[in-house]
Design a protein around this motif. Structure first.
Motif, PDB file in Angstrom:
ATOM      1  N   VAL A  32       5.965  -3.130   1.076  1.00 51.70           N
ATOM      2  CA  VAL A  32       5.314  -2.339   0.029  1.00 51.70           C
ATOM      3  C   VAL A  32       3.895  -2.034   0.474  1.00 51.70           C
ATOM      4  O   VAL A  32       3.156  -2.926   0.921  1.00 51.70           O
ATOM      5  CB  VAL A  32       5.316  -3.091  -1.315  1.00 51.70           C
ATOM      6  N   VAL A  46       4.505   3.218  -6.609  1.00 50.37           N
ATOM      7  CA  VAL A  46       4.860   2.124  -5.705  1.00 50.37           C
ATOM      8  C   VAL A  46       5.559   2.746  -4.497  1.00 50.37           C
ATOM      9  O   VAL A  46       6.646   3.316  -4.639  1.00 50.37           O
ATOM     10  CB  VAL A  46       5.765   1.084  -6.380  1.00 50.37           C
ATOM     11  N   GLY A  48       6.531   2.415  -0.113  1.00 54.09           N
ATOM     12  CA  GLY A  48       6.751   1.440   0.949  1.00 54.09           C
ATOM     13  C   GLY A  48       7.815   1.905   1.923  1.00 54.09           C
ATOM     14  O   GLY A  48       8.242   3.076   1.920  1.00 54.09           O
ATOM     15  N   ILE A 170      10.689  -4.936  -6.495  1.00 52.24           N
ATOM     16  CA  ILE A 170      11.382  -3.978  -5.639  1.00 52.24           C
ATOM     17  C   ILE A 170      12.397  -4.789  -4.832  1.00 52.24           C
ATOM     18  O   ILE A 170      12.036  -5.791  -4.209  1.00 52.24           O
ATOM     19  CB  ILE A 170      10.419  -3.253  -4.690  1.00 52.24           C
ATOM     20  N   LEU A 189       6.173  -7.623  -7.957  1.00 53.58           N
ATOM     21  CA  LEU A 189       4.975  -6.839  -8.271  1.00 53.58           C
ATOM     22  C   LEU A 189       4.348  -7.366  -9.553  1.00 53.58           C
ATOM     23  O   LEU A 189       5.052  -7.766 -10.487  1.00 53.58           O
ATOM     24  CB  LEU A 189       5.333  -5.364  -8.445  1.00 53.58           C
TER      25      LEU A 189
END
Length: 486
Positions: A32, A46, A48, A170, A189
């Motif tokens: 991430v 978000v 990544g 995630i 997160l």
């Protein structure tokens, strides 16, 4: 014979079935972007990368990345066996609610040769949760409709095995073709909600009149107060003095954010003397302020709905022997720099499907009137707002806006007036005494050629400025060789 034995062993090895070699499992990694300790808020993106390293050819059924939020509650209750509650066996309850779920699929029914593969992903934190429940699904103290995302939260309850958790993550999921085993990789997160109201640096307060705690002194205290007032108004016409009927009022905030000052004030009103002609007053003797935390978690079973409640009480202020005078009709501030510490325990007030968090502000004030003591108590809900990022805080208000800044330094020419030459002004000279003594004395004299003294006097005559008297000047001692009389 040895030759025949070796040949037979070789034949057995050739006829034995081959054991299939286990294929190397692919390596799955999730990265991430950004700081690992970042706190996300509503609307934040978000992003990544998903990395998959395949050493041998693989049959992949599916490969996807899931962005989701979970609300999990666990607890346990003892079994009731023949009316006995002390049974060692317990029944466990657990409920898991998916607050929201977003997926991004990269592979489906694919064959991958040996290689390193990389994919990028992007998600956005939603504003509201997704589930919607019926009216009878949970208790009346919990929400059933979509609402704002609760903060990241984790708590252990008093029940054995009891826990409450709200998490966001995630997760990458890899499924091989023909296999039910799923390979997972997860990154957790941290989420914190954004304040829904405009916050200033000062918390807004609400006034509450405590009519239920109206107080009046006893008969003995009334007579003492009349004697004291009669001494003051002995030579003037004094009004009729009645025992005061005191109604307290407390000023407190209903909403407060970490870092904000929590102002608390007290005022007393004498309903029998609205303008306080008798100049009555009370004394604040003690103060106690407590903030109570109540966390509840429920496993939504259709019949029992077991619920755990965890309470915690923290005494923030405890003062005694204050001896602070408060006149009727006036207000007194009880706090000066009372702020919430922005730590893990300072979770904002929230309510979701199976977990709630709330706070109560309790105030106890010890009062004294004449020789009697009474106590004022107040208990009000306190909503703790989410902490405000520094970028969202308003700029500080400058009280001294009319003050002009200091001018910038600028070099200037040197002055024409120079410092005096002290060697010329206070020249040391030896003065010969009028007596026959051969000892020398040191005395300061002013030089006529001194530019400083000439400017001061305006003429070439000697200056009459004060000088050190000769009697106060220490005479130097000279070492002389001793003489021998002949």
């Amino acid at each position: 014979m040895c030759y025949n034995l070796a040949e037979s062993l070789h034949g057995l090895l050739r006829r034995s079935p081959k054991v299939p070699r286990k294929m190397a499992a692919p390596a799955l990694r999730l990265i991430v972007d950004g700081d690992s300790n970042k706190v996300y808020r509503k609307g934040d993106r978000v992003t990544g990368r998903l990395i998959l390293v395949v050493e041998e050819e693989q049959q992949i059924e599916s490969l996807k990345v899931v962005f989701a939020g979970n609300c999990i509650t666990k607890t346990s209750r003892p079994f009731h066996v023949n009316g006995c509650d002390s049974s060692p066996s317990r029944r466990e309850y657990e409920e898991k609610i998916r607050l929201f779920n977003q997926e991004q699929e990269f592979l489906s029914q694919s064959t991958l040769p040996p290689k390193k593969y990389t994919w990028t992903f992007e998600f956005t934190f939603p504003e509201l949760t997704e589930p919607r429940y019926k009216r009878l699904a949970h208790g009346v103290n919990y929400l059933k409709e979509p609402h704002a995302l609760p903060p990241t939260f984790q708590l252990k309850t008093n029940a054995p095995g009891g826990a409450a958790q709200i998490s966001y993550f995630i997760q990458a999921r890899l499924t091989h073709d023909g296999s039910q085993e799923v390979k997972r990789c997860r990154v957790v997160l941290r989420y914190h909600p954004t304040p829904q109201v405009d916050l200033s640096r000062q918390a807004k307060c609400t006034s509450a009149v405590l009519y239920g705690q109206t107080w009046k002194p006893s008969k003995g205290a009334k007579e003492d107060s009349q004697k004291a007032v009669s001494k003051v108004f002995s030579k003037v016409a004094r009004p009729a003095i009645n025992a005061p009927r005191i109604v307290p009022s407390i000023l407190y905030p209903e909403l407060v954010a970490p870092g904000q000052h929590i102002p608390l004030s007290l005022s007393l009103r004498n309903t029998r003397d609205a303008v306080n002609e008798a100049r009555g007053e009370c004394t604040i003797d003690s103060l106690s302020v407590t903030i109570s935390t109540y966390s509840t978690s429920m496993c939504g079973h259709s019949l029992t709905q077991p619920e755990d409640v965890v309470s915690k009480h923290v005494t923030c202020i405890a003062r005694t022997n204050m001896n602070k005078t408060l006149k009727f009709g006036e207000s007194a501030s009880l706090t000066s720099n009372f702020r919430l510490i922005d730590d893990v325990e300072c979770v904002p007030t929230f309510k979701t499907y199976t977990i709630t968090r709330r706070y109560v502000l309790s105030i106890s004030i010890g009062m004294k009137y004449s020789n009697e003591h009474f106590t004022i108590r107040s208990s009000t809900p306190l909503e703790i707002l989410p902490r405000v990022p520094r970028s969202m805080l308003p700029p500080p208000v400058d009280d001294d806006e009319d003050i002009e800044p200091l001018p910038l330094y600028a070099p200037r020419e040197p002055s024409k007036e120079f410092a005096p030459d002290y060697e010329e002004i206070f020249a040391l000279s030896r003065i010969t005494s009028s007596s026959s003594s051969s000892s020398n004395r040191l005395a300061p004299t002013y030089s006529r050629s001194s530019s400083f003294m000439s400017n001061m006097s305006g003429a070439s005559t000697p200056s009459t400025a004060a000088s050190t008297p000769a009697s106060e000047i220490e005479e130097p001692l000279y070492d002389r060789p001793m003489q021998v009389a002949t």
